[in-house]
Scaffold this motif. Structure first.
Motif, PDB file in Angstrom:
ATOM      1  N   ASP A   1     -36.708  -4.546 -37.859  1.00  7.00           N
ATOM      2  CA  ASP A   1     -37.125  -3.766 -36.672  1.00  7.00           C
ATOM      3  C   ASP A   1     -38.418  -4.651 -36.359  1.00  7.00           C
ATOM      4  O   ASP A   1     -39.345  -4.573 -37.182  1.00  7.00           O
ATOM      5  N   GLY A   2     -38.257  -5.282 -35.382  1.00  3.82           N
ATOM      6  CA  GLY A   2     -39.639  -6.262 -34.981  1.00  3.82           C
ATOM      7  C   GLY A   2     -39.449  -6.860 -33.712  1.00  3.82           C
ATOM      8  O   GLY A   2     -38.739  -6.331 -32.694  1.00  3.82           O
ATOM      9  N   PRO A   3     -39.964  -7.912 -33.468  1.00  7.60           N
ATOM     10  CA  PRO A   3     -39.926  -8.748 -32.120  1.00  7.60           C
ATOM     11  C   PRO A   3     -38.709  -9.058 -31.775  1.00  7.60           C
ATOM     12  O   PRO A   3     -37.916  -9.372 -32.683  1.00  7.60           O
ATOM     13  N   ALA A   4     -38.275  -9.240 -30.350  1.00  7.99           N
ATOM     14  CA  ALA A   4     -36.922  -9.667 -30.340  1.00  7.99           C
ATOM     15  C   ALA A   4     -36.375 -10.991 -30.399  1.00  7.99           C
ATOM     16  O   ALA A   4     -35.287 -11.158 -30.370  1.00  7.99           O
ATOM     17  N   ASP A   5     -37.498 -11.892 -30.929  1.00  4.53           N
ATOM     18  CA  ASP A   5     -37.173 -13.171 -31.233  1.00  4.53           C
ATOM     19  C   ASP A   5     -36.818 -13.441 -32.661  1.00  4.53           C
ATOM     20  O   ASP A   5     -36.698 -14.464 -32.912  1.00  4.53           O
ATOM     21  N   ALA A   6     -36.698 -12.094 -33.434  1.00  8.13           N
ATOM     22  CA  ALA A   6     -36.339 -11.968 -34.707  1.00  8.13           C
ATOM     23  C   ALA A   6     -37.391 -12.727 -35.909  1.00  8.13           C
ATOM     24  O   ALA A   6     -37.020 -13.195 -36.721  1.00  8.13           O
ATOM     25  N   SER A   7     -38.622 -12.685 -35.081  1.00  5.26           N
ATOM     26  CA  SER A   7     -39.688 -13.475 -36.160  1.00  5.26           C
ATOM     27  C   SER A   7     -40.130 -12.760 -37.162  1.00  5.26           C
ATOM     28  O   SER A   7     -40.735 -13.308 -37.996  1.00  5.26           O
ATOM     29  N   ALA A   8     -39.881 -11.257 -37.312  1.00  7.62           N
ATOM     30  CA  ALA A   8     -40.445 -10.616 -38.463  1.00  7.62           C
ATOM     31  C   ALA A   8     -39.625 -10.672 -39.711  1.00  7.62           C
ATOM     32  O   ALA A   8     -38.473 -11.176 -39.413  1.00  7.62           O
ATOM     33  N   PRO A   9     -40.009  -9.978 -40.543  1.00  3.44           N
ATOM     34  CA  PRO A   9     -38.905 -10.409 -41.968  1.00  3.44           C
ATOM     35  C   PRO A   9     -37.780  -9.205 -41.671  1.00  3.44           C
ATOM     36  O   PRO A   9     -37.857  -8.109 -41.215  1.00  3.44           O
ATOM     37  N   ILE A  10     -36.716  -9.809 -42.351  1.00  9.56           N
ATOM     38  CA  ILE A  10     -35.588  -9.003 -42.225  1.00  9.56           C
ATOM     39  C   ILE A  10     -35.234  -8.359 -43.700  1.00  9.56           C
ATOM     40  O   ILE A  10     -35.289  -9.269 -44.781  1.00  9.56           O
ATOM     41  N   ALA A  11     -34.860  -7.298 -44.043  1.00 10.11           N
ATOM     42  CA  ALA A  11     -34.809  -6.508 -45.373  1.00 10.11           C
ATOM     43  C   ALA A  11     -33.176  -6.568 -45.632  1.00 10.11           C
ATOM     44  O   ALA A  11     -32.486  -6.177 -44.823  1.00 10.11           O
ATOM     45  N   LEU A  12     -33.028  -6.994 -46.775  1.00  7.95           N
ATOM     46  CA  LEU A  12     -31.590  -7.107 -47.340  1.00  7.95           C
ATOM     47  C   LEU A  12     -31.415  -6.533 -48.728  1.00  7.95           C
ATOM     48  O   LEU A  12     -32.193  -6.680 -49.500  1.00  7.95           O
ATOM     49  N   ARG A  13     -30.355  -5.777 -48.722  1.00 14.84           N
ATOM     50  CA  ARG A  13     -30.116  -5.181 -50.094  1.00 14.84           C
ATOM     51  C   ARG A  13     -28.787  -5.482 -50.535  1.00 14.84           C
ATOM     52  O   ARG A  13     -27.829  -5.368 -49.803  1.00 14.84           O
ATOM     53  N   LEU A  14     -28.199  -6.153 -51.783  1.00 14.56           N
ATOM     54  CA  LEU A  14     -27.001  -6.357 -52.399  1.00 14.56           C
ATOM     55  C   LEU A  14     -26.907  -5.404 -53.567  1.00 14.56           C
ATOM     56  O   LEU A  14     -27.707  -5.278 -54.447  1.00 14.56           O
ATOM     57  N   GLU A  15     -25.631  -5.044 -53.764  1.00 11.74           N
ATOM     58  CA  GLU A  15     -25.333  -4.225 -54.948  1.00 11.74           C
ATOM     59  C   GLU A  15     -24.165  -4.677 -55.649  1.00 11.74           C
ATOM     60  O   GLU A  15     -23.184  -5.077 -55.146  1.00 11.74           O
ATOM     61  N   GLN A  16     -24.217  -4.636 -56.920  1.00 16.71           N
ATOM     62  CA  GLN A  16     -22.838  -5.068 -57.955  1.00 16.71           C
ATOM     63  C   GLN A  16     -22.648  -3.878 -58.764  1.00 16.71           C
ATOM     64  O   GLN A  16     -23.418  -3.087 -58.885  1.00 16.71           O
ATOM     65  N   GLU A  17     -21.687  -3.985 -59.538  1.00 13.84           N
ATOM     66  CA  GLU A  17     -21.474  -3.004 -60.725  1.00 13.84           C
ATOM     67  C   GLU A  17     -22.695  -2.741 -61.408  1.00 13.84           C
ATOM     68  O   GLU A  17     -22.705  -1.508 -61.399  1.00 13.84           O
ATOM     69  N   HIS A  18     -23.242  -3.554 -61.813  1.00 20.21           N
ATOM     70  CA  HIS A  18     -24.400  -3.591 -62.759  1.00 20.21           C
ATOM     71  C   HIS A  18     -25.460  -4.169 -62.324  1.00 20.21           C
ATOM     72  O   HIS A  18     -26.368  -4.539 -63.226  1.00 20.21           O
ATOM     73  N   ALA A  19     -25.777  -4.599 -61.184  1.00 23.44           N
ATOM     74  CA  ALA A  19     -26.824  -5.285 -60.805  1.00 23.44           C
ATOM     75  C   ALA A  19     -27.226  -4.853 -59.190  1.00 23.44           C
ATOM     76  O   ALA A  19     -26.554  -4.148 -58.479  1.00 23.44           O
ATOM     77  N   ARG A  20     -28.591  -5.097 -58.883  1.00 24.69           N
ATOM     78  CA  ARG A  20     -29.235  -4.698 -57.483  1.00 24.69           C
ATOM     79  C   ARG A  20     -30.138  -5.907 -57.120  1.00 24.69           C
ATOM     80  O   ARG A  20     -31.022  -6.155 -57.984  1.00 24.69           O
ATOM     81  N   PHE A  21     -29.989  -5.972 -55.818  1.00 22.92           N
ATOM     82  CA  PHE A  21     -31.157  -7.023 -55.264  1.00 22.92           C
ATOM     83  C   PHE A  21     -31.473  -6.767 -54.089  1.00 22.92           C
ATOM     84  O   PHE A  21     -30.940  -6.077 -53.076  1.00 22.92           O
ATOM     85  N   GLU A  22     -32.990  -6.547 -53.851  1.00 25.66           N
ATOM     86  CA  GLU A  22     -33.577  -6.290 -52.723  1.00 25.66           C
ATOM     87  C   GLU A  22     -34.649  -7.245 -52.336  1.00 25.66           C
ATOM     88  O   GLU A  22     -35.518  -7.512 -53.219  1.00 25.66           O
ATOM     89  N   ALA A  23     -34.829  -7.678 -51.141  1.00 31.41           N
ATOM     90  CA  ALA A  23     -35.756  -8.574 -50.775  1.00 31.41           C
ATOM     91  C   ALA A  23     -36.064  -8.483 -49.161  1.00 31.41           C
ATOM     92  O   ALA A  23     -35.248  -7.960 -48.518  1.00 31.41           O
ATOM     93  N   GLU A  24     -37.069  -8.937 -48.792  1.00 32.22           N
ATOM     94  CA  GLU A  24     -37.252  -9.398 -47.311  1.00 32.22           C
ATOM     95  C   GLU A  24     -37.458 -11.045 -47.128  1.00 32.22           C
ATOM     96  O   GLU A  24     -37.987 -11.718 -48.289  1.00 32.22           O
ATOM     97  N   ALA A  25     -37.022 -11.539 -46.144  1.00 29.77           N
ATOM     98  CA  ALA A  25     -37.264 -12.885 -45.674  1.00 29.77           C
ATOM     99  C   ALA A  25     -37.125 -12.996 -44.155  1.00 29.77           C
ATOM    100  O   ALA A  25     -36.728 -12.065 -43.356  1.00 29.77           O
ATOM    101  N   ARG A  26     -37.738 -14.018 -43.922  1.00 31.99           N
ATOM    102  CA  ARG A  26     -37.744 -14.363 -42.302  1.00 31.99           C
ATOM    103  C   ARG A  26     -36.532 -15.243 -42.187  1.00 31.99           C
ATOM    104  O   ARG A  26     -36.154 -16.238 -42.822  1.00 31.99           O
ATOM    105  N   ILE A  27     -35.763 -15.023 -41.016  1.00 34.20           N
ATOM    106  CA  ILE A  27     -34.406 -15.591 -40.599  1.00 34.20           C
ATOM    107  C   ILE A  27     -34.546 -17.341 -40.530  1.00 34.20           C
ATOM    108  O   ILE A  27     -33.787 -17.861 -40.980  1.00 34.20           O
ATOM    109  N   ALA A  28     -35.594 -17.540 -39.888  1.00 36.44           N
ATOM    110  CA  ALA A  28     -35.741 -19.128 -39.631  1.00 36.44           C
ATOM    111  C   ALA A  28     -35.900 -19.593 -40.895  1.00 36.44           C
ATOM    112  O   ALA A  28     -35.410 -20.841 -41.175  1.00 36.44           O
ATOM    113  N   ALA A  29     -36.726 -19.179 -41.743  1.00 36.16           N
ATOM    114  CA  ALA A  29     -36.954 -19.769 -43.194  1.00 36.16           C
ATOM    115  C   ALA A  29     -35.762 -20.129 -43.958  1.00 36.16           C
ATOM    116  O   ALA A  29     -35.281 -20.894 -44.393  1.00 36.16           O
ATOM    117  N   MET A  30     -34.654 -18.855 -44.203  1.00 35.96           N
ATOM    118  CA  MET A  30     -33.644 -18.760 -44.672  1.00 35.96           C
ATOM    119  C   MET A  30     -32.518 -19.572 -44.226  1.00 35.96           C
ATOM    120  O   MET A  30     -31.827 -20.470 -44.791  1.00 35.96           O
TER     121      MET A  30
END
Length: 435
Positions: free
Chosen positions: A358-387
């Motif tokens: 949720d940010g500027p239309a050029d996707a310059s703000a951070p994007i939030a990602l959450r991944l889950e596995q059976e016994h693991a969890r990952f939550e992070a924010e990153a900028r698309i251009a950097a990734m």
């Protein structure tokens, strides 16, 4: 005292009625100028007729230079430096429409009927610039009128056009429409380049509709690219849609199906990343503060290398801001991604994920990602251009992605050691990533 509710926006048919009335008025003015050319110079005759039409239409129509006309065969009129603006607006304001050259060719039956039998032979516009907000404001202020669409037997051609919206524009707009009949199918070639903040999107499409008016079945085939400082996405796409008739501003398509064969070329990458993408859902354009809304939306992605195979559902809204919400499953951890430690790497189950932006239309703000596995969890924010830059240099660059977040796992094995209750914090040093 509470504020009164805002008046509903006029429906598309009402706007269409006034576009027809404007066209009839222009036909009448041209017919009058042609018929009196034996008494007055055509330039003077056309200016007199346009001056009389101004109070009726609420428009100020001006042109510069000589008027070219032809009476033999099919009558034809050419004017240059044409400007159309709403009356009451300052002369310094951006006109609703300006064109370097406008050609209108009319059969004699249209001229004799004074527009009652509205058939047009051909329309040409060179370097037209349409200011969409001004046009919509003028249309919204018009009373009801006749909405029948005229027939254009020999087509419409637009070259080097520009369409200006609120915060976006289309440059290099080109249109080739062989003919227009309200109750017949429509085929057209359209191209241009959309500009939205730091994004550019050149496109060239062949568009088909089962009817020119009240179309139900729509198709588009062609190419679309998205250009950003981080790289370029080139696509070949096919789109099929059914239009929903509704008394609402804008228009809706449901279902809309899009198939995309694409390749991403990073700014610093030697090789492109190929993938195929499928979209299915309901599209609504205009009328609710957003330029575009796609919800509900389903997505399927199939890729190679660092591009995962996944399915997801969610929504996209594009207006002054871009909002994205996707929830789905990654089929399996891609081999090209950094390897997971045991026992996480042994899992064969799909990975649930959630993606939010949720940010500027050029996707310059951070994007939030959450991944889950059976016994693991990952939550992070990153900028698309950097990734994207990190993915491009994955084989030679840092093994750690440029993001901020946390990962936790019940148990992992590293170099023969067993660790339980593991928690890892990632910090790329970018500071506060809040938009």
């Amino acid at each position: 005292m509470s504020n009164p509710a805002p008046a509903p926006e006029p429906s598309a048919p009402r706007r269409l009625r006034w576009l027809r009335l404007l066209l009839i008025a222009l036909v009448l003015s041209i017919a009058a100028a042609l018929l009196v050319q034996v008494l007055l110079p055509p330039e003077r005759a056309l200016r007199l007729v346009l001056a009389r039409l101004e109070p009726t239409l609420g428009l100020r129509i001006t042109f510069e230079g000589d008027v070219e006309y032809r009476l033999r065969g099919t009558p034809q009129l050419v004017v240059r430096d044409v400007s159309i603006a709403a009356t009451g607006s300052a002369t310094s304001d951006v006109p609703m429409l300006h064109a370097d050259r406008m050609l209108l060719s009319l059969p004699w039956k249209t001229i004799r009927s004074r527009g009652a039998d509205l058939e047009i032979s051909r329309v040409e516009l060179d370097a037209p610039r349409l200011h969409l907000p001004s046009l919509l404001r003028w249309l919204d202020a018009r009373p009801p009128g006749d909405g029948k669409v005229p027939t254009i037997t020999n087509g419409v051609r637009i070259l080097r056009g520009r369409l200006d919206g609120d915060g976006w524009r289309i440059d290099g707009l080109a249109l080739d429409l062989p003919s227009l009949h309200a109750d017949r199918s429509l085929d057209a070639l359209v191209g241009g380049s959309v500009h939205l903040d730091a994004l550019q999107a050149p496109f060239r499409l062949r568009v088909h509709a089962d009817r020119a008016v009240d179309a139900r079945e729509l198709q588009a085939r062609g190419t679309l690219a998205v250009v950003h400082t981080a790289g370029r996405l080139d696509t070949t796409l096919q789109a099929d849609a059914t239009r929903i008739d509704a008394d609402m501003p804008g228009f809706a398509l449901s279902p809309l199906r899009i198939a995309v064969d694409a390749g991403w070329q990073g700014a610093d990458a030697a090789d492109a990343l190929p993938f195929v993408l499928g979209l299915h859902g309901a599209l609504h354009v205009g009328g609710d503060g957003n330029v575009l809304g796609f919800a509900p939306m389903g997505i399927a992605l199939r890729g190679e290398g660092v591009v995962p195979d996944l399915v997801a559902g969610g929504r996209v809204a594009l207006g002054e801001r871009l909002t994205l919400a996707l929830d789905g499953r990654i089929a399996q951890w891609p081999d090209a991604w950094p390897a997971l430690p045991l026992p996480l790497s042994d899992s064969t189950q799909p990975l649930p994920f959630a993606l939010r932006y949720d940010g500027p239309a050029d996707a310059s703000a951070p994007i939030a990602l959450r991944l889950e596995q059976e016994h693991a969890r990952f939550e992070a924010e990153a900028r698309i251009a950097a990734m994207l830059g990190w993915f491009d240099a994955l084989s030679t660059g840092s093994p750690l992605p440029p993001l901020r977040g946390q990962a936790s796992a019940d148990r992992v094995e590293v170099s023969g050691a067993v660790l339980e209750g593991v928690e890892i914090t990632f910090d790329d040093g970018s500071g506060d990533t809040t938009p």
